[in-house]
Design a protein around this motif. Sequence first.
Motif, PDB file in Angstrom:
ATOM      1  N   ARG A   1       0.864  -1.184   0.000  1.00 16.92           N
ATOM      2  CA  ARG A   1       0.000   0.000   0.000  1.00 16.92           C
ATOM      3  C   ARG A   1       0.893   1.223   0.000  1.00 16.92           C
ATOM      4  NH1 ARG A   1      -3.990   0.451   4.626  1.00 16.92           N
ATOM      5  NH2 ARG A   1      -4.108   2.600   4.034  1.00 16.92           N
ATOM      6  N   LYS A   2       0.456   2.280  -0.707  1.00 19.35           N
ATOM      7  CA  LYS A   2       1.301   3.455  -0.887  1.00 19.35           C
ATOM      8  C   LYS A   2       1.332   4.355   0.337  1.00 19.35           C
ATOM      9  CE  LYS A   2       0.905   3.766  -5.879  1.00 19.35           C
ATOM     10  NZ  LYS A   2       0.477   4.573  -7.005  1.00 19.35           N
ATOM     11  N   SER A   3       0.167   4.640   0.886  1.00 19.71           N
ATOM     12  CA  SER A   3       0.126   5.603   1.991  1.00 19.71           C
ATOM     13  C   SER A   3      -0.027   4.901   3.339  1.00 19.71           C
ATOM     14  CB  SER A   3      -1.026   6.584   1.775  1.00 19.71           C
ATOM     15  OG  SER A   3      -2.236   5.879   1.710  1.00 19.71           O
ATOM     16  N   PRO A   4       0.513   5.500   4.385  1.00 22.82           N
ATOM     17  CA  PRO A   4       0.383   4.898   5.711  1.00 22.82           C
ATOM     18  C   PRO A   4      -1.064   4.962   6.194  1.00 22.82           C
ATOM     19  CG  PRO A   4       1.500   7.017   5.840  1.00 22.82           C
ATOM     20  CD  PRO A   4       1.313   6.715   4.394  1.00 22.82           C
ATOM     21  N   PRO A   5      -1.465   4.020   7.018  1.00 17.36           N
ATOM     22  CA  PRO A   5      -2.872   3.921   7.410  1.00 17.36           C
ATOM     23  C   PRO A   5      -3.265   4.770   8.605  1.00 17.36           C
ATOM     24  CG  PRO A   5      -1.666   2.072   8.268  1.00 17.36           C
ATOM     25  CD  PRO A   5      -0.694   2.883   7.450  1.00 17.36           C
ATOM     26  N   THR A   6      -2.497   5.767   8.982  1.00 13.84           N
ATOM     27  CA  THR A   6      -2.764   6.534  10.201  1.00 13.84           C
ATOM     28  C   THR A   6      -4.178   7.101  10.215  1.00 13.84           C
ATOM     29  OG1 THR A   6      -0.441   7.113  10.290  1.00 13.84           O
ATOM     30  CG2 THR A   6      -1.927   8.400  11.653  1.00 13.84           C
ATOM     31  N   ILE A   7      -4.563   7.822   9.179  1.00 13.39           N
ATOM     32  CA  ILE A   7      -5.888   8.445   9.143  1.00 13.39           C
ATOM     33  C   ILE A   7      -6.962   7.367   9.122  1.00 13.39           C
ATOM     34  CG2 ILE A   7      -7.437   9.842   7.719  1.00 13.39           C
ATOM     35  CD1 ILE A   7      -4.940  11.439   6.871  1.00 13.39           C
ATOM     36  N   GLU A   8      -6.734   6.317   8.357  1.00 13.22           N
ATOM     37  CA  GLU A   8      -7.689   5.204   8.273  1.00 13.22           C
ATOM     38  C   GLU A   8      -7.930   4.582   9.643  1.00 13.22           C
ATOM     39  OE1 GLU A   8      -7.101   0.824   6.559  1.00 13.22           O
ATOM     40  OE2 GLU A   8      -6.936   2.393   5.048  1.00 13.22           O
ATOM     41  N   ILE A   9      -6.859   4.373  10.407  1.00 13.28           N
ATOM     42  CA  ILE A   9      -6.987   3.762  11.734  1.00 13.28           C
ATOM     43  C   ILE A   9      -7.721   4.707  12.679  1.00 13.28           C
ATOM     44  CG2 ILE A   9      -5.664   3.052  13.766  1.00 13.28           C
ATOM     45  CD1 ILE A   9      -3.651   1.791  11.854  1.00 13.28           C
ATOM     46  N   GLU A  10      -7.367   5.996  12.644  1.00  7.72           N
ATOM     47  CA  GLU A  10      -8.040   6.955  13.509  1.00  7.72           C
ATOM     48  C   GLU A  10      -9.528   7.005  13.196  1.00  7.72           C
ATOM     49  OE1 GLU A  10      -5.978  10.646  13.057  1.00  7.72           O
ATOM     50  OE2 GLU A  10      -4.180   9.907  14.053  1.00  7.72           O
ATOM     51  N   CYS A  11      -9.875   7.015  11.908  1.00  5.99           N
ATOM     52  CA  CYS A  11     -11.285   7.027  11.518  1.00  5.99           C
ATOM     53  C   CYS A  11     -11.971   5.743  11.959  1.00  5.99           C
ATOM     54  CB  CYS A  11     -11.422   7.216  10.005  1.00  5.99           C
ATOM     55  SG  CYS A  11     -11.006   8.870   9.456  1.00  5.99           S
ATOM     56  N   SER A  12     -11.280   4.632  11.802  1.00  8.43           N
ATOM     57  CA  SER A  12     -11.846   3.350  12.200  1.00  8.43           C
ATOM     58  C   SER A  12     -12.101   3.316  13.699  1.00  8.43           C
ATOM     59  CB  SER A  12     -10.895   2.212  11.806  1.00  8.43           C
ATOM     60  OG  SER A  12     -11.360   0.993  12.300  1.00  8.43           O
ATOM     61  N   GLN A  13     -11.132   3.796  14.498  1.00 14.89           N
ATOM     62  CA  GLN A  13     -11.311   3.825  15.948  1.00 14.89           C
ATOM     63  C   GLN A  13     -12.435   4.769  16.336  1.00 14.89           C
ATOM     64  OE1 GLN A  13      -7.346   4.805  17.197  1.00 14.89           O
ATOM     65  NE2 GLN A  13      -6.705   2.659  17.260  1.00 14.89           N
ATOM     66  N   PHE A  14     -12.520   5.938  15.671  1.00 15.82           N
ATOM     67  CA  PHE A  14     -13.605   6.878  15.935  1.00 15.82           C
ATOM     68  C   PHE A  14     -14.945   6.234  15.577  1.00 15.82           C
ATOM     69  CE2 PHE A  14     -16.542  10.120  14.320  1.00 15.82           C
ATOM     70  CZ  PHE A  14     -16.709  10.870  15.486  1.00 15.82           C
ATOM     71  N   HIS A  15     -14.986   5.557  14.425  1.00 16.41           N
ATOM     72  CA  HIS A  15     -16.213   4.899  13.980  1.00 16.41           C
ATOM     73  C   HIS A  15     -16.639   3.831  14.986  1.00 16.41           C
ATOM     74  CE1 HIS A  15     -18.556   1.978  11.529  1.00 16.41           C
ATOM     75  NE2 HIS A  15     -19.121   3.099  11.124  1.00 16.41           N
ATOM     76  N   GLN A  16     -15.671   3.041  15.480  1.00 19.25           N
ATOM     77  CA  GLN A  16     -15.993   2.004  16.448  1.00 19.25           C
ATOM     78  C   GLN A  16     -16.542   2.603  17.740  1.00 19.25           C
ATOM     79  OE1 GLN A  16     -12.384  -0.224  16.839  1.00 19.25           O
ATOM     80  NE2 GLN A  16     -12.717  -1.384  14.960  1.00 19.25           N
ATOM     81  N   SER A  17     -15.921   3.674  18.232  1.00 18.14           N
ATOM     82  CA  SER A  17     -16.405   4.279  19.477  1.00 18.14           C
ATOM     83  C   SER A  17     -17.765   4.940  19.262  1.00 18.14           C
ATOM     84  CB  SER A  17     -15.403   5.280  20.032  1.00 18.14           C
ATOM     85  OG  SER A  17     -15.208   6.341  19.142  1.00 18.14           O
ATOM     86  N   LEU A  18     -17.962   5.534  18.084  1.00 21.94           N
ATOM     87  CA  LEU A  18     -19.253   6.137  17.776  1.00 21.94           C
ATOM     88  C   LEU A  18     -20.343   5.066  17.708  1.00 21.94           C
ATOM     89  CD1 LEU A  18     -20.743   8.761  17.059  1.00 21.94           C
ATOM     90  CD2 LEU A  18     -20.233   8.290  14.666  1.00 21.94           C
ATOM     91  N   CYS A  19     -20.053   3.944  17.059  1.00 21.19           N
ATOM     92  CA  CYS A  19     -21.014   2.842  16.993  1.00 21.19           C
ATOM     93  C   CYS A  19     -21.337   2.310  18.372  1.00 21.19           C
ATOM     94  CB  CYS A  19     -20.477   1.707  16.112  1.00 21.19           C
ATOM     95  SG  CYS A  19     -20.526   2.084  14.361  1.00 21.19           S
ATOM     96  N   ALA A  20     -20.321   2.173  19.218  1.00 26.26           N
ATOM     97  CA  ALA A  20     -20.542   1.684  20.581  1.00 26.26           C
ATOM     98  C   ALA A  20     -21.436   2.649  21.348  1.00 26.26           C
ATOM     99  CB  ALA A  20     -19.217   1.504  21.309  1.00 26.26           C
ATOM    100  N   MET A  21     -21.217   3.948  21.169  1.00 20.58           N
ATOM    101  CA  MET A  21     -22.031   4.945  21.854  1.00 20.58           C
ATOM    102  C   MET A  21     -23.480   4.896  21.362  1.00 20.58           C
ATOM    103  SD  MET A  21     -21.451   9.092  22.220  1.00 20.58           S
ATOM    104  CE  MET A  21     -19.794   8.887  21.687  1.00 20.58           C
TER     105      MET A  21
END
Length: 141
Positions: free
Chosen positions: A83-103
């Motif tokens: 993969r070309k770009s590092p997944p930093t933003i993807e992981i942050e969005c994924s973690q935010f999405h998971q916490s939002l779903c849990a809430m």
Amino acid sequence: MRGSMSGSQGLLRALLRLFSKEVKQYVGTDQFGNKYFYIPERKNWLGQTMRERRFVEARDKKEVDYREGDIPMEWEAWIRKTRKSPPTIEIECSQFHQSLCAMVLHLFSLLIFWTHSSLLMSRQREIEERAVNLESGDLPE
């Protein structure tokens, strides 16, 4: 004996890095605290082109202690250049999405509990009123 060999190799690598203008750039950190770096393509002191390097510095482990699964799949793909770009933003969005779903799930379960409780309390009042009416002799119309 082996410890001194790896120590001297580390010193040699540090000296080579110092003279080769190798500058590592911080890319991101995963959820385990591992830090990821990138060294862009460059020319060494002999004028040879050195390919870019991507690597991880473990939080608390030695490189030889790593097992499969210790590095998140997204970061592993970045290190291996699949993969070309590092997944930093993807992981942050994924973690935010998971916490939002849990809430949202928690709020939804509270809403269901509150609705169910309200219905039960309403039904209980209705039954109590009927019992009072039956005791007093008032029959419902």
